[in-house]
Design a protein around this motif. Structure first.
Motif, PDB file in Angstrom:
ATOM      1  N   HIS A  82      -1.322  21.742-123.867  1.00 25.01           N
ATOM      2  CA  HIS A  82      -0.558  22.634-124.735  1.00 25.01           C
ATOM      3  C   HIS A  82      -0.708  22.254-126.210  1.00 25.01           C
ATOM      4  O   HIS A  82      -1.012  21.094-126.529  1.00 25.01           O
ATOM      5  CB  HIS A  82       0.918  22.595-124.341  1.00 25.01           C
ATOM      6  N   PRO A  83      -0.478  23.216-127.099  1.00 27.50           N
ATOM      7  CA  PRO A  83      -0.578  22.902-128.531  1.00 27.50           C
ATOM      8  C   PRO A  83       0.428  21.856-128.982  1.00 27.50           C
ATOM      9  O   PRO A  83       0.188  21.138-129.939  1.00 27.50           O
ATOM     10  CB  PRO A  83      -0.304  24.249-129.207  1.00 27.50           C
ATOM     11  N   SER A  84       1.587  21.792-128.334  1.00 26.91           N
ATOM     12  CA  SER A  84       2.618  20.831-128.701  1.00 26.91           C
ATOM     13  C   SER A  84       3.249  20.271-127.430  1.00 26.91           C
ATOM     14  O   SER A  84       2.923  20.695-126.320  1.00 26.91           O
ATOM     15  CB  SER A  84       3.696  21.497-129.561  1.00 26.91           C
ATOM     16  N   ALA A  85       4.189  19.331-127.604  1.00 26.33           N
ATOM     17  CA  ALA A  85       4.907  18.764-126.471  1.00 26.33           C
ATOM     18  C   ALA A  85       6.226  19.488-126.227  1.00 26.33           C
ATOM     19  O   ALA A  85       7.053  19.015-125.443  1.00 26.33           O
ATOM     20  CB  ALA A  85       5.169  17.280-126.719  1.00 26.33           C
ATOM     21  N   PRO A 107      -0.971  17.184-125.361  1.00 27.07           N
ATOM     22  CA  PRO A 107      -0.672  18.081-126.486  1.00 27.07           C
ATOM     23  C   PRO A 107      -1.289  17.614-127.799  1.00 27.07           C
ATOM     24  O   PRO A 107      -1.921  16.550-127.867  1.00 27.07           O
ATOM     25  CB  PRO A 107       0.852  17.985-126.570  1.00 27.07           C
ATOM     26  N   GLY A 108      -1.090  18.427-128.831  1.00 24.48           N
ATOM     27  CA  GLY A 108      -1.331  17.962-130.188  1.00 24.48           C
ATOM     28  C   GLY A 108      -2.713  18.196-130.750  1.00 24.48           C
ATOM     29  O   GLY A 108      -3.235  17.345-131.467  1.00 24.48           O
ATOM     30  N   VAL A 109      -3.318  19.339-130.457  1.00 25.08           N
ATOM     31  CA  VAL A 109      -4.629  19.615-131.029  1.00 25.08           C
ATOM     32  C   VAL A 109      -4.722  21.091-131.417  1.00 25.08           C
ATOM     33  O   VAL A 109      -4.273  21.974-130.682  1.00 25.08           O
ATOM     34  CB  VAL A 109      -5.757  19.239-130.032  1.00 25.08           C
ATOM     35  N   HIS A 110      -5.244  21.322-132.599  1.00 24.81           N
ATOM     36  CA  HIS A 110      -5.558  22.682-133.034  1.00 24.81           C
ATOM     37  C   HIS A 110      -6.960  22.981-132.514  1.00 24.81           C
ATOM     38  O   HIS A 110      -7.961  22.506-133.041  1.00 24.81           O
ATOM     39  CB  HIS A 110      -5.531  22.779-134.566  1.00 24.81           C
TER      40      HIS A 110
END
Length: 470
Positions: free
Chosen positions: A252-255, A308-311
């Motif tokens: 996911h883009p974020s947690a 998570p955590g990647v554009h």
């Protein structure tokens, strides 16, 4: 020609006394089997067991670690033979692609890719000279000839590398035919799958609505209702478990997580199903579904991974021409304490649940991740991942996480790669770095050497088997 050498003390501490301890620790773990619990190797390799095509198709074209560096220095992806979305022509001569790679090999100095590739060249193919424009043909011919032999087919390499088990990663829409062929072949190699529901769980995923339609067809569930949608996941997770899956994976883009009342999630799902969900609503849906996945993991025993955590696909020009996963993914800051709280409020104290957290935001190691994993029974810390799967990344992780989370709230090493031949090299780097870290603790009289030997084995083998239920 400059010799290609792999120094036996590479990555060990420079201090002689500490280095001697690291050597002793490493000698005790270097021969342990490889457990690769999460990655992106192609199960078709092990199903068909066909020869790899040529050096460029094996080592350059599929490896975004390699071609992102070349692209950053002005080498067009077309010149490296990277396939385009529309099928337009790119370089087809694998020897020319290899020469281009060799001419730019100096760009990898100081990078983990250089460590991995040199190991492959020396240990797998027996090359004795360093790769350069002058040795490009020697390399190409040596590797190409080796790949034509039975000893370099995928199954033979799997066995040669000492791999005990490897997990691939598939979409819920994948029929898992290759895994079935592997199981039915009688081969003893253990290749399992992992459940990656992003294509049917992320409203911003390309083709999401069509994926949902197919999801309903594959599972035979009515996905027009949220209850039917959940049953479809439960159905598919069971199918994956039959194919050996012990884990799920969520990129996911974020947690961010959420735990919505039933009426609210049903209304949100209807919005998602209409194709009219806003970015904020898409994030809310993804967040709630992580909590639903945790609930299902308690019920069926599957280990949950959150990456998570990647554009992703930051470069729209590359995305439009070449598609996803082409080296244009960039880490972004990620918060975990508040983001995970809804999920942890509901399930964080469950001893039968294992959630493995990964991060591309190193600033969160000591501030958030280590304290969280050092408290909640459901949480474990995954190893340094992607951009931080490197000697210095591993060192920073151990230094920042160990004092708060300890060693036993981590899960060993995870190579997470598409580059099959680099797997032993990656595990070797991790074992060397962990032995070096443990040796320093012994040299500083913070740990007994007998304890360090136990920990070295745990970090190389025991923890990953236990965490992933392998």
């Amino acid at each position: 020609m400059t010799p290609l050498t792999l120094h036996p003390d590479r990555l060990f501490p420079a201090d002689p006394e500490t280095r001697d301890i690291a050597r002793r620790l490493y000698n005790g773990v270097k021969g342990l089997p490889i457990v690769s619990p999460h990655g992106h190797t192609d199960p078709a390799w092990f199903a068909a067991n066909a020869p790899f095509a040529n050096p460029s198709e094996l080592l350059i074209v599929p490896d975004h670690y390699v071609f992102r560096m070349l692209y950053s220095q002005g080498v067009p992806l077309e010149a490296l033979g990277i396939p385009t979305i529309d099928g337009s022509e790119t370089a087809q001569d694998p020897r020319k692609i290899w020469h281009l790679f060799a001419a730019h090999y100096h760009l990898f100095r100081g990078t983990p890719s250089r460590l991995w590739l040199d190991w492959v060249f020396a240990e797998v193919f027996g090359l004795k000279a360093r790769l350069s424009p002058e040795t490009a043909d020697l390399y190409y011919d040596t590797i190409d000839a080796a790949l034509a032999t039975d000893a370099f087919r995928p199954r033979a390499l799997f066995e040669r590398f000492g791999i005990e088990v490897i997990a691939t990663t598939e979409s819920p829409l994948d029929p898992l035919d290759h895994h079935r062929v592997i199981r039915d072949s009688g081969w003893s190699g253990r290749v399992v799958t992992a459940y990656r529901p992003d294509p049917v769980m992320d409203p911003e995923h390309p083709g999401f609505l069509d994926n949902l339609r197919r999801f309903g067809e594959v599972t035979g569930e009515d996905i027009s209702t949220f209850a039917g949608y959940l049953r479809a996941h439960e159905n598919r997770r069971a199918y994956f478990r039959e194919a050996g899956a012990t884990s799920t994976d969520h990129g996911h883009p974020s947690a961010f997580t959420a735990d919505l009342p039933r009426a609210e999630i049903e209304a949100l799902y209807a919005k998602v199903l209409s194709g009219l969900a806003s970015p904020a609503e898409a994030e809310l849906f993804r967040g709630h579904m992580l909590t639903e996945m945790a609930r299902m993991s308690i019920e069926d025993g599957m280990v949950m991974q959150i990456h998570p955590g990647v554009h992703r696909s930051h470069n729209p020009g590359v995305m439009a021409r070449f598609g996803r996963d082409k080296g244009a993914d960039i880490p972004v800051p990620t918060g975990y304490v508040e983001a995970l709280k809804p999920l942890l409020d509901r399930f964080g104290n469950e001893r039968d649940l294992t959630i493995i957290l990964f991060t591309l935001d190193e600033t969160s190691y000591s501030r958030e991740l280590a304290p969280l994993a050092g408290h909640y029974p459901a949480l474990r810390l995954g190893p340094p991942w992607w951009f931080h799967d490197s000697p210095e990344g591993m060192r920073r992780f151990r230094e920042q996480a160990t004092e708060t989370a300890g060693f036993y709230n981590t899960v060993g090493f995870n190579d997470d790669t598409r580059a099959f031949l680099s797997i032993p090299a990656r595990h070797d780097v991790a074992r060397r770095m962990d032995c070096g870290f443990l040796a320093r603790l012994v040299a500083e009289h913070r740990l007994g050497e007998d304890e360090a030997h136990e920990l070295a084995r745990a970090l190389a083998y025991d923890l990953v088997k236990a965490a992933y239920k392998l």
